[in-house]
Design an enzyme around this catalytic site. Structure first.
Site, PDB file in Angstrom:
ATOM      1  N   ASN A 108      36.958  23.022  30.447  1.00  0.00           N
ATOM      2  CA  ASN A 108      37.256  24.183  31.296  1.00  0.00           C
ATOM      3  C   ASN A 108      36.040  24.457  32.167  1.00  0.00           C
ATOM      4  O   ASN A 108      34.923  24.569  31.657  1.00  0.00           O
ATOM      5  CB  ASN A 108      37.575  25.375  30.385  1.00  0.00           C
ATOM      6  CG  ASN A 108      37.893  26.643  31.158  1.00  0.00           C
ATOM      7  OD1 ASN A 108      37.020  27.258  31.765  1.00  0.00           O
ATOM      8  ND2 ASN A 108      39.153  27.052  31.119  1.00  0.00           N
ATOM      9  N   CYS A 139      37.215  33.537  38.619  1.00  0.00           N
ATOM     10  CA  CYS A 139      35.825  33.909  38.907  1.00  0.00           C
ATOM     11  C   CYS A 139      35.708  34.421  40.343  1.00  0.00           C
ATOM     12  O   CYS A 139      36.452  33.973  41.212  1.00  0.00           O
ATOM     13  CB  CYS A 139      34.899  32.710  38.761  1.00  0.00           C
ATOM     14  SG  CYS A 139      35.329  31.632  37.420  1.00  0.00           S
ATOM     15  N   ASN A 201      45.394  33.742  31.990  1.00  0.00           N
ATOM     16  CA  ASN A 201      44.083  34.192  31.549  1.00  0.00           C
ATOM     17  C   ASN A 201      44.237  35.652  31.093  1.00  0.00           C
ATOM     18  O   ASN A 201      45.347  36.180  31.065  1.00  0.00           O
ATOM     19  CB  ASN A 201      43.076  34.047  32.705  1.00  0.00           C
ATOM     20  CG  ASN A 201      41.678  33.732  32.201  1.00  0.00           C
ATOM     21  OD1 ASN A 201      41.233  34.314  31.219  1.00  0.00           O
ATOM     22  ND2 ASN A 201      40.992  32.819  32.859  1.00  0.00           N
TER      23      ASN A 201
END
Ligand SMILES: Cc1cc2nc3c(=O)[nH]c(=O)nc-3n(C[C@H](O)[C@H](O)[C@H](O)COP(=O)(O)O)c2cc1C
Length: 314
Positions: A108, A139, A201
């Protein structure tokens, strides 16, 4: 009478030159299973479909200020802040160990610029012991207003392209649930060359400490995981399965075989077990054994028979 063998094998990158063929569809999620090496004494990691290691960045990162985790009613919040040892250490210390394993390890990667995504993919490319790349696009994009790459189709596609162009390995792009139109983002990622999509996520959340009257987490905001997010994740897998034709890996609150079966029926080709490992280190193997037992009891010989069963007829 001996049990008939059930085909659990799934292919997550059918169009990639290396492919990503797994002996079963139960994986462990990034950030909840370290580098895989930590669990060897607690369970047989070689029975897992694949291991996704902790997110790695170009440089080593210390992560966020504590506290970094807090329990919630049906899950947990975390704000680890991508603490990790950096790509050079991963390649030097862990990849040689993974090369001796029969279970594929997927690395990852996380970055704050397209340049760093490409750099990570390039460094990982064709390293023995690494079977594929999962791209965490949750991110902030520091080159463009610091919104997460995952937040719109254009930046999600740009991050995907940067990785795909720098590697021949299978590329799985991991989507964030903190968006408006998940299907549009998934379609853009597929168009940009992803071999597979994983979702979801963590869901952005927070907690307040009523004694200090301040946010509980050092980073103030954190990511919610565990049973609380399962219905959100299932809904997104079901929507994305109708928008793309590449394989989907479902993640979010999976703790039991029935949870995994729901995701497969919603259109996932495989699943990842995340936070459940913190309360039961063998959670992923329990999910796998329960899935096999259920398929056997139902008289199903191939797991593909249930994948997408809950999707509307085409
Ligand atoms: C402590 C912790 C650390 C995590 N670290 C990462 C990470 O480094 N990269 C990533 O893509 N996801 C990370 N995740 C997200 C999980 O891989 C997963 O997508 C999420 O927790 C939802 O699954 P779950 O409800 O089964 O935990 C992390 C989750 C937790 C709880």
């Amino acid at each position: 009478m001996p049990r008939p063998t059930i085909n659990l094998r799934v292919e997550l990158a059918p169009d990639n030159e290396h492919g990503l063929s797994l002996r079963n569809p139960v994986l462990v999620a990034s950030g909840t299973f370290g580098y895989g090496t930590e669990y060897g004494r607690l369970m047989d990691v070689h029975r897992l479909g694949a291991i996704i290691c902790k997110g790695t960045t170009v440089e080593e990162r210390d992560g966020n200020l504590p506290p970094r985790t807090v329990e919630t009613a049906a899950g947990m919040l975390n704000s680890i802040g991508l603490q990790n040892r950096g790509i050079a250490t991963l390649l030097k210390d862990y990849a040689p160990k993974w090369a001796r394993w029969s279970t594929p390890v997927i690395v990852n990667i996380a970055a704050e610029s397209l340049h760093d995504y490409a750099e990570l993919a390039y460094q990982v490319d064709t390293t023995p012991g690494i079977a594929g790349i999962e791209v965490n696009i949750s991110c902030p994009n520091i080159d463009n207003g610091s919104l997460p790459f995952a937040s719109n189709p254009q930046s999600a596609a740009a991050a995907t392209r940067a990785v795909v162009e720098a590697t021949s390995l299978p590329v799985i792009v991991k989507l964030s649930p903190n968006v408006g139109d998940i299907a549009a983002i998934a379609a853009a990622v597929e168009e940009a060359g992803a071999d597979a999509i994983s979702l979801i996520n963590t869901v952005l959340g927070m907690a307040v400490d009523i004694t200090t009257r301040q946010p509980t987490l050092g980073a103030k905001l954190g990511g919610l995981s565990g049973p609380a997010i399962k219905p959100i994740a299932l809904r997104m897998v079901w929507q994305v399965a109708q928008a793309v034709s590449i394989p989907i890996i479902g993640i979010g609150g999976i703790a039991s075989p029935a949870d995994a079966i729901e995701f497969l029926m919603a259109g996932a080709t495989a699943v990842q077990v995340g936070s459940a490992t913190f309360t039961n280190p063998r959670a992923a193997l329990d999910v796998l054994d329960g899935l096999s037992a259920w398929l056997h009891a139902e008289g199903i010989e191939d797991v593909h028979e249930i994948i997408g069963a809950a999707l509307p007829p085409q």
